[in-house]
Design a protein around this motif. Structure first.
Motif, mmCIF file in Angstrom:
data_model
loop_
_atom_site.group_PDB
_atom_site.id
_atom_site.type_symbol
_atom_site.label_atom_id
_atom_site.label_comp_id
_atom_site.label_asym_id
_atom_site.label_seq_id
_atom_site.Cartn_x
_atom_site.Cartn_y
_atom_site.Cartn_z
ATOM 1 N N VAL A 1 22.390 -28.727 -73.790
ATOM 2 C CA VAL A 1 22.630 -30.172 -73.844
ATOM 3 C C VAL A 1 21.338 -30.962 -73.958
ATOM 4 C CG1 VAL A 1 23.550 -32.143 -72.562
ATOM 5 C CG2 VAL A 1 24.868 -30.024 -72.699
ATOM 6 N N PRO A 2 20.307 -30.716 -73.129
ATOM 7 C CA PRO A 2 19.074 -31.509 -73.275
ATOM 8 C C PRO A 2 18.405 -31.337 -74.641
ATOM 9 C CG PRO A 2 19.121 -30.411 -71.140
ATOM 10 C CD PRO A 2 20.239 -29.832 -71.945
ATOM 11 N N ALA A 3 18.422 -30.114 -75.178
ATOM 12 C CA ALA A 3 17.767 -29.861 -76.464
ATOM 13 C C ALA A 3 18.674 -30.139 -77.654
ATOM 14 C CB ALA A 3 17.279 -28.419 -76.521
ATOM 15 N N ARG A 4 19.974 -30.294 -77.404
ATOM 16 C CA ARG A 4 20.962 -30.542 -78.458
ATOM 17 C C ARG A 4 20.958 -29.432 -79.506
ATOM 18 N NH1 ARG A 4 21.787 -36.984 -79.588
ATOM 19 N NH2 ARG A 4 21.587 -37.690 -77.428
ATOM 20 N N ARG A 5 20.938 -28.187 -79.045
ATOM 21 C CA ARG A 5 21.017 -27.066 -79.978
ATOM 22 C C ARG A 5 21.881 -25.976 -79.359
ATOM 23 N NH1 ARG A 5 15.491 -26.169 -78.238
ATOM 24 N NH2 ARG A 5 15.443 -24.346 -76.848
ATOM 25 N N GLY A 6 22.365 -25.081 -80.222
ATOM 26 C CA GLY A 6 23.277 -24.044 -79.776
ATOM 27 C C GLY A 6 24.668 -24.306 -80.330
ATOM 28 N N GLU A 7 25.595 -23.411 -80.032
ATOM 29 C CA GLU A 7 26.920 -23.484 -80.638
ATOM 30 C C GLU A 7 28.070 -23.567 -79.634
ATOM 31 O OE1 GLU A 7 28.092 -23.757 -83.808
ATOM 32 O OE2 GLU A 7 26.013 -24.181 -84.346
ATOM 33 N N LEU A 8 28.078 -22.696 -78.644
ATOM 34 C CA LEU A 8 29.232 -22.587 -77.748
ATOM 35 C C LEU A 8 29.121 -23.583 -76.598
ATOM 36 C CD1 LEU A 8 31.845 -21.148 -76.921
ATOM 37 C CD2 LEU A 8 30.436 -19.404 -75.779
ATOM 38 N N LYS A 9 30.056 -24.525 -76.555
ATOM 39 C CA LYS A 9 30.023 -25.574 -75.525
ATOM 40 C C LYS A 9 30.894 -25.234 -74.315
ATOM 41 C CE LYS A 9 28.859 -29.357 -78.654
ATOM 42 N NZ LYS A 9 29.183 -30.729 -79.113
ATOM 43 N N HIS A 10 32.155 -24.874 -74.583
ATOM 44 C CA HIS A 10 33.093 -24.612 -73.491
ATOM 45 C C HIS A 10 33.955 -23.398 -73.805
ATOM 46 C CE1 HIS A 10 32.826 -29.224 -73.419
ATOM 47 N NE2 HIS A 10 32.116 -28.805 -72.394
ATOM 48 N N LEU A 11 34.435 -22.764 -72.754
ATOM 49 C CA LEU A 11 35.528 -21.811 -72.843
ATOM 50 C C LEU A 11 36.683 -22.386 -72.044
ATOM 51 C CD1 LEU A 11 33.748 -18.351 -72.365
ATOM 52 C CD2 LEU A 11 34.638 -19.318 -74.482
ATOM 53 N N LEU A 12 37.844 -22.516 -72.674
ATOM 54 C CA LEU A 12 39.038 -23.087 -72.042
ATOM 55 C C LEU A 12 40.093 -21.994 -71.978
ATOM 56 C CD1 LEU A 12 39.136 -26.480 -74.004
ATOM 57 C CD2 LEU A 12 37.853 -25.923 -71.923
ATOM 58 N N LEU A 13 40.416 -21.572 -70.781
ATOM 59 C CA LEU A 13 41.320 -20.440 -70.585
ATOM 60 C C LEU A 13 42.525 -20.891 -69.770
ATOM 61 C CD1 LEU A 13 41.563 -17.302 -70.991
ATOM 62 C CD2 LEU A 13 40.555 -17.088 -68.701
ATOM 63 N N THR A 14 43.719 -20.598 -70.258
ATOM 64 C CA THR A 14 44.960 -20.959 -69.565
ATOM 65 C C THR A 14 45.792 -19.705 -69.347
ATOM 66 O OG1 THR A 14 44.976 -23.122 -70.666
ATOM 67 C CG2 THR A 14 47.028 -22.405 -69.630
ATOM 68 N N GLU A 15 46.386 -19.607 -68.146
ATOM 69 C CA GLU A 15 47.226 -18.461 -67.806
ATOM 70 C C GLU A 15 48.660 -18.916 -67.582
ATOM 71 O OE1 GLU A 15 46.970 -14.630 -64.840
ATOM 72 O OE2 GLU A 15 46.535 -16.597 -63.967
ATOM 73 N N SER A 16 49.601 -18.232 -68.181
ATOM 74 C CA SER A 16 51.019 -18.545 -67.989
ATOM 75 C C SER A 16 51.511 -17.926 -66.690
ATOM 76 C CB SER A 16 51.840 -18.006 -69.162
ATOM 77 O OG SER A 16 52.017 -16.600 -69.031
ATOM 78 N N PRO A 17 52.661 -18.372 -66.187
ATOM 79 C CA PRO A 17 53.230 -17.744 -64.987
ATOM 80 C C PRO A 17 53.512 -16.258 -65.171
ATOM 81 C CG PRO A 17 54.252 -19.872 -65.369
ATOM 82 C CD PRO A 17 53.416 -19.565 -66.587
ATOM 83 N N ASP A 18 53.696 -15.816 -66.409
ATOM 84 C CA ASP A 18 53.927 -14.396 -66.673
ATOM 85 C C ASP A 18 52.631 -13.613 -66.826
ATOM 86 O OD1 ASP A 18 56.683 -14.770 -66.638
ATOM 87 O OD2 ASP A 18 56.762 -15.239 -68.772
ATOM 88 N N GLY A 19 51.490 -14.295 -66.750
ATOM 89 C CA GLY A 19 50.204 -13.618 -66.822
ATOM 90 C C GLY A 19 49.573 -13.580 -68.191
ATOM 91 N N ASP A 20 50.231 -14.140 -69.211
ATOM 92 C CA ASP A 20 49.638 -14.189 -70.543
ATOM 93 C C ASP A 20 48.525 -15.238 -70.582
ATOM 94 O OD1 ASP A 20 51.342 -12.229 -71.492
ATOM 95 O OD2 ASP A 20 52.835 -13.666 -72.197
ATOM 96 N N LEU A 21 47.620 -15.076 -71.559
ATOM 97 C CA LEU A 21 46.434 -15.923 -71.618
ATOM 98 C C LEU A 21 46.304 -16.616 -72.968
ATOM 99 C CD1 LEU A 21 43.872 -13.405 -70.075
ATOM 100 C CD2 LEU A 21 44.906 -15.358 -68.906
ATOM 101 N N MET A 22 45.762 -17.838 -72.919
ATOM 102 C CA MET A 22 45.331 -18.553 -74.117
ATOM 103 C C MET A 22 43.861 -18.904 -73.936
ATOM 104 S SD MET A 22 46.854 -21.913 -76.080
ATOM 105 C CE MET A 22 46.912 -22.952 -74.624
ATOM 106 N N LEU A 23 43.030 -18.554 -74.915
ATOM 107 C CA LEU A 23 41.591 -18.786 -74.848
ATOM 108 C C LEU A 23 41.165 -19.645 -76.026
ATOM 109 C CD1 LEU A 23 38.739 -18.210 -73.700
ATOM 110 C CD2 LEU A 23 38.714 -16.145 -75.130
ATOM 111 N N ARG A 24 40.378 -20.668 -75.725
ATOM 112 C CA ARG A 24 39.850 -21.559 -76.757
ATOM 113 C C ARG A 24 38.325 -21.598 -76.660
ATOM 114 N NH1 ARG A 24 42.217 -27.091 -75.669
ATOM 115 N NH2 ARG A 24 41.667 -27.528 -77.832
ATOM 116 N N PHE A 25 37.664 -21.376 -77.781
ATOM 117 C CA PHE A 25 36.215 -21.483 -77.877
ATOM 118 C C PHE A 25 35.885 -22.867 -78.428
ATOM 119 C CE2 PHE A 25 37.309 -17.046 -78.492
ATOM 120 C CZ PHE A 25 36.367 -16.337 -77.749
ATOM 121 N N VAL A 26 35.193 -23.699 -77.672
ATOM 122 C CA VAL A 26 34.797 -25.014 -78.164
ATOM 123 C C VAL A 26 33.382 -24.887 -78.723
ATOM 124 C CG1 VAL A 26 34.455 -27.442 -77.611
ATOM 125 C CG2 VAL A 26 36.262 -26.146 -76.458
#
Length: 379
Positions: A115-140
């Motif tokens: 953030v301070p240098a304003r360089r790089g690619e991967l900002k966030h990982l957003l991971l959600t788990e369902s009640p059945d244990g399945d996963l959704m992953l988003r690369f920001v």
């Protein structure tokens, strides 16, 4: 609950950490009661408690550090990554995925965004788990530069995380303090995560919102559905419907239900759930809730309206429409009792008669409060 990150002042996001849970719940109840004290007919039900820890169904992790030593958590005041993989708010079923995700960052050579240098690619990982244990992953990501590498190594990730059902890239090219951008690139054939709530499969697409605490969300939907069933309306609107949680819980074969939400992704999710459930009289549309209501003809006004707005509340225009609309019953779910109190003051003919606090966010000052309003023809 005690937290080593909080005790060491590495993360102070949970401002009520260490406070006895019973005191937390009582304080939230007292706040809502005080803010709505002008409504003397309002009867408060017992608050709905949550597990103190391990209740989050999603992880919103800022990625810091380096490619070879990434951190997942937050950034400190200097913009340096603080690793929070051991945060107690996550269930073990989510926590066990974090070492795999850090290994994937290294394997795919995903440079964390500095953030301070304003360089790089991967900002966030957003991971959600369902009640059945399945996963959704988003690369920001800042750009599409790393998409090909993510695709190349995705089979490795899915082998390590067999529960991973949906994966996507979200593009956030701007340098600003937001979680995600507008464009989503799906990486898997599956597009939705099934969130099983009260026996109903709610479809969650990558850019759709779902409550962080599945158990308490289920209790919220049950409470609203009970009030709606008692009122026995022939027609219902669910304004700010999201993925259709309220609308789908109150739907039946003898009731016309319309859900309205600005997010086209959420509307697509809700429509898919309604189709799978065979709810032919339940429909959803992408529209602004206030514009939809103000544009309706008198013949279209429903018997009951559910509103679940953001923290700012429904605002004067929609409150004014509800006041003069003739709608007999309103269920108002709010995450901010202050904006709720302001909106209620603008609808004097709609009298709050029942209220309930639901602790969606233990260890913090946040909560959900749902109220039942009925029309007083003499107001």
């Amino acid at each position: 609950m005690q937290c080593p990150y909080y005790d060491a002042e590495r993360c102070t996001s949970c401002t009520w950490m260490g406070r006895p849970y019973g005191d937390q719940l009582a304080a939230k109840q007292d706040l809502c009661v005080d803010l709505l004290a002008a409504h003397r007919d309002l009867v408060w039900l017992d608050p709905v408690a949550s597990p103190e820890e391990g209740f989050r169904n999603k992880a919103k992790m800022v990625v810091g550090g380096t490619v070879d030593a990434p951190t997942l958590g937050i950034l400190d005041a200097a913009g340096v990554g603080v690793d929070l993989q051991g945060c107690g708010l996550y269930p073990a079923s989510l926590s066990v995925t974090f070492p795999v995700l850090t290994a994937f960052v290294t394997l795919a050579r995903l440079e964390p965004y500095d953030v301070p240098a304003r360089r790089g690619e991967l900002k966030h990982l957003l991971l959600t788990e369902s009640p059945d244990g399945d996963l959704m992953l988003r690369f920001v990501l800042r750009s599409q530069e790393a998409v090909a590498r993510i695709r190349k190594h995705l089979p490795w990730l899915r082998a390590q995380l067999p529960r991973l059902v949906v994966a996507s890239v979200n593009l956030l090219p701007e340098h600003k303090a937001v979680l995600e951008g507008e464009r989503e690139i799906l990486l898997t054939p599956e597009e939705t995560l099934r969130m099983r709530v009260n026996g109903l499969d709610l479809h969650l697409r990558p850019q759709s919102f779902f409550q962080t605490n599945t158990d308490v969300a289920a209790a919220l939907y049950r409470q609203a559905a009970a009030w709606v069933d008692d009122a026995a309306p022939a027609s219902v609107w669910d304004l700010y419907c999201g993925v259709g949680g309220f609308a789908l819980h109150v739907a039946d074969g003898a009731r016309d239900v319309v859900g309205v939400e600005t997010s086209a992704e959420a509307v697509a999710s809700a429509t898919l759930t309604a189709r799978d459930a065979g709810l032919t009289r339940t429909t959803f549309r992408a529209d602004d809730a206030t514009a939809f209501a103000l544009g309706a003809s008198p013949a279209d006004v429903p018997d009951l309206v559910v509103v679940n707005p953001p923290r700012r509340g429904i605002g004067p225009d929609l409150a004014g429409w509800l006041e003069r609309s003739g709608v007999g019953t309103v269920v108002y779910s709010s995450c901010n009792a202050r904006s709720l109190a302001r909106d209620l003051a603008a609808m004097p003919s709609l009298r709050p008669v029942r209220g309930r606090v639901l602790d969606m966010f233990p260890q913090t000052t946040h909560y959900e409060v749902v109220t039942l309003l009925t029309r007083d023809e003499h107001a």
